[in-house]
Motif scaffolding. Structure first.
Motif, PDB file in Angstrom:
ATOM      1  N   UNK A   2       1.472   3.712   2.125  1.00  0.00           N
ATOM      2  CA  UNK A   2       1.539   4.212   3.493  1.00  0.00           C
ATOM      3  C   UNK A   2       0.800   5.536   3.585  1.00  0.00           C
ATOM      4  N   UNK A   3       0.324   5.811   4.787  1.00  0.00           N
ATOM      5  CA  UNK A   3      -0.287   7.109   5.058  1.00  0.00           C
ATOM      6  C   UNK A   3       0.227   7.624   6.388  1.00  0.00           C
ATOM      7  N   UNK A   4       0.310   8.930   6.486  1.00  0.00           N
ATOM      8  CA  UNK A   4       0.538   9.587   7.761  1.00  0.00           C
ATOM      9  C   UNK A   4      -0.818   9.936   8.334  1.00  0.00           C
ATOM     10  N   UNK A   5      -1.061   9.528   9.553  1.00  0.00           N
ATOM     11  CA  UNK A   5      -2.327   9.807  10.240  1.00  0.00           C
ATOM     12  C   UNK A   5      -2.071  10.859  11.298  1.00  0.00           C
ATOM     13  N   UNK A   6      -2.831  11.937  11.242  1.00  0.00           N
ATOM     14  CA  UNK A   6      -2.648  13.007  12.218  1.00  0.00           C
ATOM     15  C   UNK A   6      -3.992  13.643  12.529  1.00  0.00           C
ATOM     16  N   UNK A   7      -3.957  14.667  13.308  1.00  0.00           N
ATOM     17  CA  UNK A   7      -5.144  15.394  13.738  1.00  0.00           C
ATOM     18  C   UNK A   7      -4.703  16.268  14.884  1.00  0.00           C
ATOM     19  N   UNK A   8      -5.618  16.628  15.730  1.00  0.00           N
ATOM     20  CA  UNK A   8      -5.260  17.383  16.916  1.00  0.00           C
ATOM     21  C   UNK A   8      -5.446  16.516  18.136  1.00  0.00           C
ATOM     22  N   UNK A   9      -5.001  17.023  19.258  1.00  0.00           N
ATOM     23  CA  UNK A   9      -5.194  16.316  20.509  1.00  0.00           C
ATOM     24  C   UNK A   9      -6.700  16.145  20.735  1.00  0.00           C
ATOM     25  N   UNK A  10      -7.110  14.960  21.122  1.00  0.00           N
ATOM     26  CA  UNK A  10      -8.510  14.627  21.434  1.00  0.00           C
ATOM     27  C   UNK A  10      -9.440  14.668  20.220  1.00  0.00           C
ATOM     28  N   UNK A 111       0.085   2.465   8.364  1.00  0.00           N
ATOM     29  CA  UNK A 111      -0.423   3.716   8.922  1.00  0.00           C
ATOM     30  C   UNK A 111       0.569   4.199   9.973  1.00  0.00           C
ATOM     31  N   UNK A 112       1.070   5.416   9.792  1.00  0.00           N
ATOM     32  CA  UNK A 112       1.974   6.025  10.766  1.00  0.00           C
ATOM     33  C   UNK A 112       1.206   7.121  11.500  1.00  0.00           C
ATOM     34  N   UNK A 113       0.873   6.845  12.751  1.00  0.00           N
ATOM     35  CA  UNK A 113       0.099   7.771  13.589  1.00  0.00           C
ATOM     36  C   UNK A 113       1.065   8.761  14.222  1.00  0.00           C
TER      37      UNK A 113
END
Length: 198
Positions: A2-10, A111-113
């Motif tokens: 599993x992976x955690x998927x993240x980033x910033x808005x937009x 994938x956990x967004x």
């Protein structure tokens, strides 16, 4: 895996998650679960309306997202209260779905967004963290265009999240999404070949 998927808005998390799903990953989207718990009749929406007032509800009982957003994006204390009311339910549902998917197919990537993965201290729950990155000025441009916001409104929303450069520095896997879809796809396929298909 599993992976955690993240980033910033937009930054393009949705684009990246769609690419991963097209390669065979299973997706659990925190934003989808967040919308589910804010449906009429759900106890979380009832608690949110109790705290923030009936003004955040439309006449049909659905959440007026724009009204709630105006309150929480301009007031860090109110944003904290909203997170305290919603995050436990979102986390619990995500964990249950991840456990079920991993049990059903242990060799498939889950994938956990999670947009606020670092902000909510969830990085320890995943085998790796993938950060989707674009520089702040690109985030601002995309956010203003996508959501029809002023510079001030877009800046306020960016300020509500951890700085994208800090997220970039914490990533196990970095996807630089400023150079177009073909380049993003190339990075995703490289990740898939190296980490997923063994």
């Amino acid at each position: 895996m599993n992976i955690g998927l993240t980033g910033g808005i937009a930054t393009g998390k949705s684009t990246v998650s769609r690419m991963l799903v097209s390669l065979g990953a299973e997706l659990i989207d925190a934003d989808v679960i967040a919308r589910e718990i804010m449906e009429p009749g759900h106890p979380v929406l009832a608690r949110v309306a109790e705290h923030f007032g009936e003004d955040i509800l439309n006449p049909d009982g659905t959440l007026n997202r724009k009204q709630l957003g105006a309150v929480v994006f301009s007031n860090p204390e109110q944003r904290k209260v909203l997170n305290e009311l919603t995050h436990p339910a979102i986390r619990s549902e995500m964990a249950a779905r991840m456990k079920a998917l991993e049990a059903a197919n242990p060799h498939r990537l889950v994938v956990c967004d999670i947009p606020l993965l670092y902000e909510s201290g969830q990085e320890g729950l995943y085998e790796q963290i993938m950060v989707v990155y674009v520089p702040r000025e690109v985030q601002l441009e995309r956010l203003m265009e996508r959501d029809n916001l002023t510079m001030e409104q877009a800046s306020s929303r960016l300020a509500a999240q951890m700085d994208i450069e800090l997220k970039k520095s914490k990533a196990d896997v970095l996807i630089d999404n400023r150079y177009g879809l073909d380049e993003t796809r190339r990075q995703i396929e490289k990740f898939w070949r190296e980490k997923v298909t063994v």
